[in-house]
Design a protein around this motif. Structure first.
Motif, short mmCIF file in Angstrom:
data_model
loop_
_atom_site.label_atom_id
_atom_site.label_comp_id
_atom_site.label_asym_id
_atom_site.label_seq_id
_atom_site.Cartn_x
_atom_site.Cartn_y
_atom_site.Cartn_z
N LEU A 175 0.81 -1.22 0.00
CA LEU A 175 0.00 0.00 0.00
C LEU A 175 0.85 1.27 0.00
N MET A 176 2.15 1.13 -0.15
CA MET A 176 3.02 2.29 -0.10
C MET A 176 2.89 3.14 -1.36
N VAL A 177 2.96 4.45 -1.16
CA VAL A 177 2.88 5.40 -2.27
C VAL A 177 4.01 6.40 -2.12
N PRO A 178 4.82 6.61 -3.15
CA PRO A 178 5.95 7.55 -3.05
C PRO A 178 5.48 9.00 -3.06
N PHE A 218 -4.83 19.27 7.76
CA PHE A 218 -3.85 18.25 7.38
C PHE A 218 -3.76 17.24 8.53
N VAL A 219 -4.20 16.03 8.25
CA VAL A 219 -4.32 15.01 9.28
C VAL A 219 -3.28 13.92 9.07
N LYS A 220 -2.58 13.58 10.15
CA LYS A 220 -1.62 12.48 10.11
C LYS A 220 -2.39 11.19 10.37
N LYS A 221 -2.83 10.55 9.29
CA LYS A 221 -3.66 9.37 9.42
C LYS A 221 -3.54 8.51 8.17
N ASP A 222 -3.59 7.23 8.34
CA ASP A 222 -3.52 6.28 7.23
C ASP A 222 -4.84 6.31 6.47
N LEU A 223 -4.82 6.67 5.19
CA LEU A 223 -6.05 6.77 4.42
C LEU A 223 -6.77 5.44 4.31
N TRP A 224 -6.01 4.33 4.38
CA TRP A 224 -6.62 3.00 4.26
C TRP A 224 -7.42 2.64 5.50
N LYS A 225 -7.22 3.36 6.59
CA LYS A 225 -7.97 3.12 7.82
C LYS A 225 -8.94 4.25 8.12
N THR A 277 -10.13 13.70 -4.15
CA THR A 277 -9.06 13.78 -5.15
C THR A 277 -7.96 12.81 -4.74
N ALA A 278 -7.40 12.12 -5.72
CA ALA A 278 -6.40 11.09 -5.43
C ALA A 278 -5.25 11.18 -6.42
N PHE A 279 -4.04 11.23 -5.89
CA PHE A 279 -2.83 11.15 -6.70
C PHE A 279 -1.95 10.08 -6.07
N LEU A 280 -2.20 8.84 -6.45
CA LEU A 280 -1.50 7.71 -5.88
C LEU A 280 -0.69 7.00 -6.96
N ALA A 281 -0.34 5.76 -6.72
CA ALA A 281 0.45 4.99 -7.68
C ALA A 281 -0.44 3.94 -8.34
N PRO A 282 -0.10 3.50 -9.55
CA PRO A 282 -0.93 2.54 -10.27
C PRO A 282 -1.22 1.26 -9.49
N GLY A 283 -0.26 0.82 -8.70
CA GLY A 283 -0.42 -0.44 -7.99
C GLY A 283 -1.50 -0.45 -6.93
N VAL A 284 -1.97 0.72 -6.48
CA VAL A 284 -2.99 0.76 -5.43
C VAL A 284 -4.34 1.25 -5.94
N MET A 285 -4.45 1.57 -7.22
CA MET A 285 -5.69 2.12 -7.75
C MET A 285 -6.86 1.14 -7.64
N GLU A 328 -12.12 -0.09 -4.77
CA GLU A 328 -13.05 -0.86 -3.93
C GLU A 328 -13.41 -0.10 -2.66
N LYS A 329 -12.46 0.58 -2.09
CA LYS A 329 -12.70 1.36 -0.87
C LYS A 329 -13.70 2.48 -1.13
#
Length: 230
Positions: A68-71, A144-151, A161-169, A174-175
């Motif tokens: 789930l890591m995103v650079p 600005f919240v320090k929180k894991d978006l997956w949780k 709005t989302a700017f992530l990496a292809p591997g997590v799209m 689904e989320k």
């Protein structure tokens, strides 16, 4: 510098970029007989760049699974403008997902959105908060919240709005389908959602942005168009 990969290869992204730079400018830094002073200065510069890159990326990486890591992917000016075009006519609460420096939040909050940016990296959170403070942006408009978006449950946001990496799209797809309300609009930067019908898209190349209406996406997935029989 933008990096489009996830997983263990992220830790080598900076080295790969440095190697390319050195190849492009080999005439400046000849590799056959490097001058010791030039070599030392170059090494110090590259070490500093790698250290700075690590400060912005690694604190968050240690706290979430590799898959789930995103650079760190800062939005460009054109990309931010493209997202704002897709948000025209929208109002309400906006959740910004990604590993950038918050510039999209600043743009959206300036036109009335109540923005929240979720970021696991404490360095990026502190950096964005300091920018908001010096720009005089009230916390009611940009948080600005320090929180894991997956949780994080995103059901209270009607704009995402989302700017992530292809591997997590696919996982993010689904989320969002599970949590968002029917009137929600989702905008993806650079990387589209697989198998989602777009409402519209703006820009081209690396600055392209894609808009999706959740109500239409759900309807499309429930009743996929029938393929014509030959």
């Amino acid at each position: 510098m933008a990096v489009f990969i996830t997983g263990v290869h992220i830790t080598f992204a900076m080295e790969d970029s440095i190697e390319v730079i050195l190849q492009d400018y080999a005439w400046v830094f000849p590799t056959s007989r490097p001058h010791p002073i030039v070599s030392a200065c170059t090494g110090a510069l590259l070490t500093g760049l790698y250290g700075l890159w690590s400060v912005f990326t690694m604190p968050g990486f240690r706290k979430i699974p590799w898959s789930l890591m995103v650079p760190y992917l800062p939005s460009s000016k054109d990309q931010t403008q493209n997202v704002m075009k897709l948000l025209e006519g929208r109002r309400g609460r906006l959740a910004d997902l990604g590993a950038g420096d918050g510039r999209l939040v600043f743009a959206a909050s300036s036109v009335g959105f109540q923005c929240t940016r979720f970021e696991i990296n404490s360095v990026l959170v502190a950096y964005a908060r300091s920018k908001a403070y010096w720009r005089g942006i009230p916390s009611s408009q940009a948080v600005f919240v320090k929180k894991d978006l997956w949780k994080t449950d995103l059901c209270s946001y009607n704009n995402v709005t989302a700017f992530l990496a292809p591997g997590v799209m696919e996982l993010l797809r689904e989320k969002l389908l599970k949590e968002l309300l029917q009137d929600a609009l989702v905008i993806s930067c650079r990387f589209p959602f697989p198998n989602w019908p777009r409402k519209s898209n703006v820009g081209s190349g690396l600055d392209q942005a894609f808009a999706y209406e959740i109500s239409f996406v759900r309807s499309h997935l429930r009743n996929p168009p029938k393929t014509e029989m030959k």
